[in-house]
Design an enzyme around this catalytic site. Structure first.
Site, PDB file in Angstrom:
ATOM      1  N   PRO A  89      32.604  11.172 -88.688  1.00 42.43           N
ATOM      2  CA  PRO A  89      32.553  12.629 -88.852  1.00 42.43           C
ATOM      3  C   PRO A  89      31.863  13.036 -90.154  1.00 42.43           C
ATOM      4  CG  PRO A  89      34.774  11.907 -88.258  1.00 42.43           C
ATOM      5  CD  PRO A  89      33.985  10.681 -88.591  1.00 42.43           C
ATOM      6  N   GLU A 116      41.660   4.134 -90.173  1.00 39.77           N
ATOM      7  CA  GLU A 116      41.419   5.322 -91.008  1.00 39.77           C
ATOM      8  C   GLU A 116      40.024   5.363 -91.627  1.00 39.77           C
ATOM      9  OE1 GLU A 116      43.696   7.698 -90.845  1.00 39.77           O
ATOM     10  OE2 GLU A 116      44.700   6.229 -89.555  1.00 39.77           O
ATOM     11  N   ARG A 154      17.305   8.328 -72.937  1.00 36.70           N
ATOM     12  CA  ARG A 154      16.547   9.301 -72.167  1.00 36.70           C
ATOM     13  C   ARG A 154      15.168   9.557 -72.770  1.00 36.70           C
ATOM     14  NH1 ARG A 154      18.040  13.806 -71.596  1.00 36.70           N
ATOM     15  NH2 ARG A 154      17.792  14.139 -69.390  1.00 36.70           N
ATOM     16  N   ASP A 169      13.904  18.863 -71.449  1.00 37.01           N
ATOM     17  CA  ASP A 169      15.271  19.362 -71.338  1.00 37.01           C
ATOM     18  C   ASP A 169      15.563  20.562 -72.211  1.00 37.01           C
ATOM     19  OD1 ASP A 169      15.873  17.262 -69.763  1.00 37.01           O
ATOM     20  OD2 ASP A 169      16.835  16.094 -71.337  1.00 37.01           O
TER      21      ASP A 169
HETATM   22  C1  4FM Z   1      35.065   6.697 -87.334  1.00 36.15           C
HETATM   23  C2  4FM Z   1      37.306   6.494 -86.586  1.00 36.15           C
HETATM   24  C3  4FM Z   1      35.240   5.631 -88.184  1.00 36.15           C
HETATM   25  C4  4FM Z   1      37.491   5.447 -87.420  1.00 36.15           C
HETATM   26  C5  4FM Z   1      36.088   7.136 -86.542  1.00 36.15           C
HETATM   27  C6  4FM Z   1      36.477   5.027 -88.224  1.00 36.15           C
HETATM   28  C7  4FM Z   1      32.901  10.285 -85.034  1.00 36.15           C
HETATM   29  C8  4FM Z   1      32.349  11.555 -84.898  1.00 36.15           C
HETATM   30  C9  4FM Z   1      34.323   9.953 -85.170  1.00 36.15           C
HETATM   31  C10 4FM Z   1      35.945   8.261 -85.626  1.00 36.15           C
HETATM   32  N1  4FM Z   1      31.920   9.406 -85.033  1.00 36.15           N
HETATM   33  N2  4FM Z   1      31.056  11.396 -84.834  1.00 36.15           N
HETATM   34  N3  4FM Z   1      32.963  12.727 -84.875  1.00 36.15           N
HETATM   35  N4  4FM Z   1      34.595   8.653 -85.445  1.00 36.15           N
HETATM   36  O1  4FM Z   1      35.161  10.811 -85.051  1.00 36.15           O
HETATM   37  O2  4FM Z   1      30.784  10.087 -84.908  1.00 36.15           O
HETATM   38 CL1  4FM Z   1      36.664   3.668 -89.248  1.00 36.15          CL
END
Ligand code: 4FM
Length: 246
Positions: A89, A116, A154, A169
């Site tokens: 994220p 985590e 794609r 698209d």
């Molecule tokens: C990422 C969980 C790393 C644990 C996550 C670890 C996510 C997103 C996401 C979760 N990835 N976009 N939103 N990953 O939530 O790409 Cl260690």
């Protein structure tokens, strides 16, 4: 296109890689996917890949070394010229342009975290790009990696048939796609817009453009802001606004 995946749970990808565009891409050799599991590189008698966070707090953190060794193994097999992507994220938001950028790298390695997070030092040392698929938290990077693989596939030349192309698209020209209809002509008391049966290709193209602009301005005004409209598109937008104000 070659995609390497670093994941503790490679089985998650099973059926996803079997069907549709991606299944065909893999069968035809246009896409190749390989896996490395940090568990196989733990170097710990107990096979641990995670540990408690320094500073305390809930949950566990993925250790740097098993992921680092898995990435080293991938580089040993595929060459050091891998573009290492960490799905999280905290990354920059994924969009069609980011996908095209990944396609140009030709060899990408997707790092999927769990728990985590991953020890920050691993990210600093080996990750070339951090990508987020959206502002929400998943329980691991695997689904995000599938989103990236699906989206980039794609764009792989020869994968989508002739006239359909990712370049045509929604978003390829910065607008949402126009609505689509198929038979029957009348369904649930609603018929298909007459213009689509007119046979007038210019009129149909103009109508579709008008619908695309209309939807985009109503649902995603942010997209219109970051795109300069052509003279013709601006006229269509103004006309649509006039009509909706009547
Ligand atoms: C990422 C969980 C790393 C644990 C996550 C670890 C996510 C997103 C996401 C979760 N990835 N976009 N939103 N990953 O939530 O790409 Cl260690």
């Amino acid at each position: 296109m070659w995609v390497g995946i670093i994941s503790l749970f490679p089985e998650i990808f099973g059926p996803f890689l079997k069907f549709g565009v991606i299944g065909r891409g893999i069968n035809s050799g246009l896409i190749k996917i390989d896996f490395w599991n940090p568990r196989d590189f733990s170097g710990d008698p107990n096979g641990a890949v995670d540990d408690k966070p320094y500073g305390g707090g809930p949950g566990m953190v993925m250790k740097a070394q098993p992921i680092f060794s898995a990435i080293e193994a991938a580089k040993k097999e595929r060459g050091s010229d891998l573009h290492v992507v960490y799905l999280s994220p905290q990354g920059s938001p994924l969009n069609q342009n980011v996908l095209k950028g990944l396609l140009e790298k030709r060899n990408i390695l997707l790092v999927c975290g769990r728990y985590e997070g991953i020890d920050e030092r691993l990210i600093e040392r080996v990750v070339d790009e951090q990508i987020s698929i959206g502002d929400y938290v998943l329980s691991g990077g695997e689904i995000a990696a599938m989103v990236v693989i699906d989206g980039v596939s794609r764009f792989v030349p020869g994968l989508l048939g002739g006239e359909t192309s990712a370049h045509d698209d929604s978003f390829s020209d910065g607008l949402l796609e126009h609505p689509q209809y198929t038979r029957p002509f009348s369904w649930a008391g609603r018929s298909v817009p007459d213009i689509l049966l007119s046979g007038d290709h210019q009129k149909i193209a103009d109508w579709r453009k008008s619908e695309a602009i209309d939807r985009t301005s109503k649902r995603r005004p942010d997209l219109l802001k970051s795109r300069t409209l052509t003279e013709k598109e601006r006229k269509i937008l103004n006309k649509n606004i006039e009509i909706s104000n009547e």
